[in-house]
Write an enzyme that holds these catalytic residues in place. Structure first.
Site, PDB file in Angstrom:
ATOM      1  N   LYS A 147       0.861  -1.188   0.000  1.00 13.74           N
ATOM      2  CA  LYS A 147       0.000   0.000   0.000  1.00 13.74           C
ATOM      3  C   LYS A 147       0.894   1.233   0.000  1.00 13.74           C
ATOM      4  O   LYS A 147       1.791   1.355   0.830  1.00 13.74           O
ATOM      5  CB  LYS A 147      -0.881   0.030   1.248  1.00 13.74           C
ATOM      6  CG  LYS A 147      -2.096  -0.865   1.178  1.00 13.74           C
ATOM      7  CD  LYS A 147      -3.013  -0.538   2.345  1.00 13.74           C
ATOM      8  CE  LYS A 147      -4.199  -1.474   2.403  1.00 13.74           C
ATOM      9  NZ  LYS A 147      -5.027  -1.199   3.603  1.00 13.74           N
ATOM     10  N   GLU A 240      -7.354  -6.134   0.050  1.00 19.98           N
ATOM     11  CA  GLU A 240      -8.266  -5.879   1.170  1.00 19.98           C
ATOM     12  C   GLU A 240      -9.737  -5.989   0.801  1.00 19.98           C
ATOM     13  O   GLU A 240     -10.509  -5.036   0.896  1.00 19.98           O
ATOM     14  CB  GLU A 240      -7.970  -4.505   1.824  1.00 19.98           C
ATOM     15  CG  GLU A 240      -8.692  -4.364   3.162  1.00 19.98           C
ATOM     16  CD  GLU A 240      -8.106  -3.297   4.093  1.00 19.98           C
ATOM     17  OE1 GLU A 240      -6.962  -2.880   3.895  1.00 19.98           O
ATOM     18  OE2 GLU A 240      -8.829  -2.937   5.023  1.00 19.98           O
TER      19      GLU A 240
HETATM   20  N1  LIG Z   1       1.587   1.494   3.618  1.00 23.98           N
HETATM   21  C1  LIG Z   1       1.134   0.898   4.713  1.00 23.98           C
HETATM   22  O1  LIG Z   1       0.671  -0.249   4.667  1.00 23.98           O
HETATM   23  C2  LIG Z   1       1.226   1.606   6.011  1.00 23.98           C
HETATM   24  C3  LIG Z   1       1.009   0.909   7.198  1.00 23.98           C
HETATM   25  C4  LIG Z   1       1.152   1.593   8.392  1.00 23.98           C
HETATM   26  C5  LIG Z   1       1.510   2.939   8.396  1.00 23.98           C
HETATM   27  N2  LIG Z   1       1.699   3.596   7.218  1.00 23.98           N
HETATM   28  C6  LIG Z   1       2.089   5.008   7.199  1.00 23.98           C
HETATM   29  O2  LIG Z   1       3.356   5.119   7.810  1.00 23.98           O
HETATM   30  C7  LIG Z   1       3.506   6.459   8.309  1.00 23.98           C
HETATM   31  C8  LIG Z   1       4.125   6.398   9.677  1.00 23.98           C
HETATM   32  O3  LIG Z   1       5.395   5.784   9.580  1.00 23.98           O
HETATM   33  P1  LIG Z   1       6.516   6.058  10.674  1.00 23.98           P
HETATM   34  O4  LIG Z   1       5.959   5.832  12.014  1.00 23.98           O
HETATM   35  O5  LIG Z   1       7.712   5.328  10.252  1.00 23.98           O
HETATM   36  O6  LIG Z   1       6.712   7.646  10.575  1.00 23.98           O
HETATM   37  P2  LIG Z   1       7.842   8.551   9.916  1.00 23.98           P
HETATM   38  O7  LIG Z   1       8.232   8.091   8.584  1.00 23.98           O
HETATM   39  O8  LIG Z   1       7.362   9.952  10.066  1.00 23.98           O
HETATM   40  O9  LIG Z   1       9.076   8.323  10.911  1.00 23.98           O
HETATM   41  C9  LIG Z   1       8.944   8.725  12.254  1.00 23.98           C
HETATM   42  C10 LIG Z   1      10.075   9.698  12.631  1.00 23.98           C
HETATM   43  O10 LIG Z   1      11.275   8.952  12.813  1.00 23.98           O
HETATM   44  C11 LIG Z   1      12.305   9.474  12.002  1.00 23.98           C
HETATM   45  N3  LIG Z   1      13.130   8.333  11.656  1.00 23.98           N
HETATM   46  C12 LIG Z   1      12.797   7.248  10.911  1.00 23.98           C
HETATM   47  N4  LIG Z   1      13.784   6.361  10.911  1.00 23.98           N
HETATM   48  C13 LIG Z   1      14.773   6.869  11.661  1.00 23.98           C
HETATM   49  C14 LIG Z   1      16.060   6.394  12.053  1.00 23.98           C
HETATM   50  N5  LIG Z   1      16.514   5.184  11.722  1.00 23.98           N
HETATM   51  N6  LIG Z   1      16.833   7.218  12.821  1.00 23.98           N
HETATM   52  C15 LIG Z   1      16.383   8.439  13.204  1.00 23.98           C
HETATM   53  N7  LIG Z   1      15.181   8.922  12.892  1.00 23.98           N
HETATM   54  C16 LIG Z   1      14.384   8.144  12.124  1.00 23.98           C
HETATM   55  C17 LIG Z   1      11.624  10.171  10.868  1.00 23.98           C
HETATM   56  O11 LIG Z   1      12.448  11.192  10.322  1.00 23.98           O
HETATM   57  C18 LIG Z   1      10.393  10.742  11.567  1.00 23.98           C
HETATM   58  O12 LIG Z   1      10.721  11.942  12.219  1.00 23.98           O
HETATM   59  C19 LIG Z   1       2.125   7.076   8.281  1.00 23.98           C
HETATM   60  O13 LIG Z   1       2.064   8.026   7.229  1.00 23.98           O
HETATM   61  C20 LIG Z   1       1.190   5.913   7.984  1.00 23.98           C
HETATM   62  O14 LIG Z   1       0.056   6.290   7.251  1.00 23.98           O
HETATM   63  C21 LIG Z   1       1.560   2.955   6.039  1.00 23.98           C
END
Ligand SMILES: NC(=O)c1ccc[n+]([C@@H]2O[C@H](COP(=O)([O-])OP(=O)(O)OC[C@H]3O[C@@H](n4cnc5c(N)ncnc54)[C@H](O)[C@@H]3O)[C@@H](O)[C@H]2O)c1
Ligand SMILES: [Zn+2]
Length: 372
Positions: A147, A240
């Site tokens: 997705k 889905e």
């Molecule tokens: N496609 C899907 O099936 C699916 C499933 C669940 C969530 N999502 C999406 O995922 C997003 C959330 O993902 P997330 O929680 O990873 O958020 P994100 O990508 O915003 O990362 C969270 C924070 O951590 C930081 N970060 C990431 N990796 C890091 C690392 N190794 N070291 C330091 N900082 C790091 C990022 O810069 C950010 O500030 C939402 O937009 C959600 O809709 C998609």
């Protein structure tokens, strides 16, 4: 070649791919990518936080493997999943003169993965796509299953495509630079897989969660089991139409709480909403006599142990009333004649899709839980 200590295969016919999991996979990504996509050139898309810690290492590894690289570095945060940033990514890929058989590499959390996958899906009608997830949430959830998409002012994830990657490289060492709070939030999704249909895994987490947080083989194991759990569901129901909805355990309540806190990450991040949502789903199931209150307490105890919020009172600041929360739930879900669809449970690891949950029951449940 890389040093994957675990490999999970996502079985989708000719679109099948491997998820490699292990420490140091970013440093060896060039060889892994070149081996699977010979002669490829790549555009790496990442955010500023991840670029500071990991982009030089990825670029060096690609250079060593003789892979030409362009890069697009975007601001961190959910707002980056927008049309404006999609345009920047598309332009970066085209400016580098990449062709269809070249690859777009997402280096980052779920925000970068969702945005980059969407771009890879639409530029030249679909390019090769590689995920290098760097948050725990991205490694166990968003990078698996295909997705992709962006948000619009009308809601989250409303525009996108299904776009399976050719390869996922989950470097467990990348998580060492992730904040403790983001790691815990991702852990909520790990626990979710146990609660959906893997009771043995949930019991294993109850015993081994400290090692998962510390890193090493237990962390790798937890990520691999989680990827396998999601891969199994996705292989059964890629688009889905049925079973994949089980992955939404805790998400109906969770999304309502995210909306009720204006998506303010200072108050609540997604995984924290999911943690509270999973606790509420179990408590609500107990209230409906579907599972025992002991099960609900067991789930709450584990979330509390790892330091996750588990009840609405754990959210800083005031929440709206039960009626308003039900409105958010109804917006998130299709309401047909006063009935809601929820993921409920018969106990730990025995979740199911409940299609006819009376809205009135949810309302009184929310009232009770907001009060106490
Ligand atoms: N496609 C899907 O099936 C699916 C499933 C669940 C969530 N999502 C999406 O995922 C997003 C959330 O993902 P997330 O929680 O990873 O958020 P994100 O990508 O915003 O990362 C969270 C924070 O951590 C930081 N970060 C990431 N990796 C890091 C690392 N190794 N070291 C330091 N900082 C790091 C990022 O810069 C950010 O500030 C939402 O937009 C959600 O809709 C998609
Ligand atoms: Zn989630």
């Amino acid at each position: 070649m890389g040093q994957a200590s675990e490999t999970v295969r996502v079985g989708l016919g000719e679109r099948s791919y491997d998820i490699l999991i292990g420490g140091g996979l970013i440093a060896s990504a060039g060889a892994d990518i070149a081996a699977r996509l010979p002669g490829v050139r790549v555009a790496v898309v990442t955010d500023e936080n991840v670029a500071a810690a990991w982009l030089p290492i990825l670029k060096q590894s690609l250079a060593e493997a003789g892979v030409a690289v362009a890069e697009v570095v975007l601001p961190p945060g959910e707002k980056t999943k927008s049309f404006a940033h999609l345009e920047r990514v598309v332009d970066g890929i085209l400016a580098a003169r990449l062709e269809r058989r070249d690859a777009v590499v997402a280096l980052g959390g779920g925000v970068i993965g969702d945005l980059t996958g969407f771009a890879a899906g639409i530029v030249r009608r679909g390019m090769n796509f590689v995920q290098v997830p760097t948050s725990l949430l991205a490694q166990v959830d968003s990078s698996v299953g295909g997705k992709t998409g962006i948000n619009t002012p009308r809601g989250k994830n409303l525009v996108g495509v299904f776009m399976q990657p050719r390869l996922v490289l989950a470097d467990t060492a990348a998580l060492d630079t992730l904040s403790a709070r983001e790691f815990r939030a991702g852990y909520a999704e790990v626990a979710k897989y146990g609660l959906i249909d893997r009771p043995d895994f949930f019991a294993w987490l109850e015993t081994n969660w400290r090692e998962v947080f510390a890193g090493g083989p237990a962390r790798t194991r937890a990520i691999a089991v989680s990827c396998q759990a999601k891969a199994d569901v996705v292989a059964r129901d890629e688009f889905e139409t049925g079973d994949r909805a089980l992955l939404n355990l805790g998400h109906t309540f969770g999304h309502a709480l995210e909306a009720a806190t204006d998506y303010d990450s200072g108050r609540l991040v997604h995984g924290e909403g999911v943690a509270i949502g999973m606790a509420l789903a179990h408590r609500f199931s107990a209230r409906m006599n579907l599972c025992s209150m002991d099960d609900a307490h067991r789930v709450e105890a584990h979330l509390r142990d790892v330091g996750l919020p588990w009840r609405m009172a754990d959210i800083p600041g005031a929440l709206p009333g039960a009626d308003k929360l039900l409105d958010y739930i109804a917006q998130d879900k299709k309401v047909s004649r006063g009935a809601l669809t929820f993921i409920l449970t018969h106990g730990v690891g025995q979740s199911f899709i409940a299609k006819d949950v009376p809205a009135s029951e949810v309302l009184s449940f929310l009232r009770e839980n907001l009060a106490g």
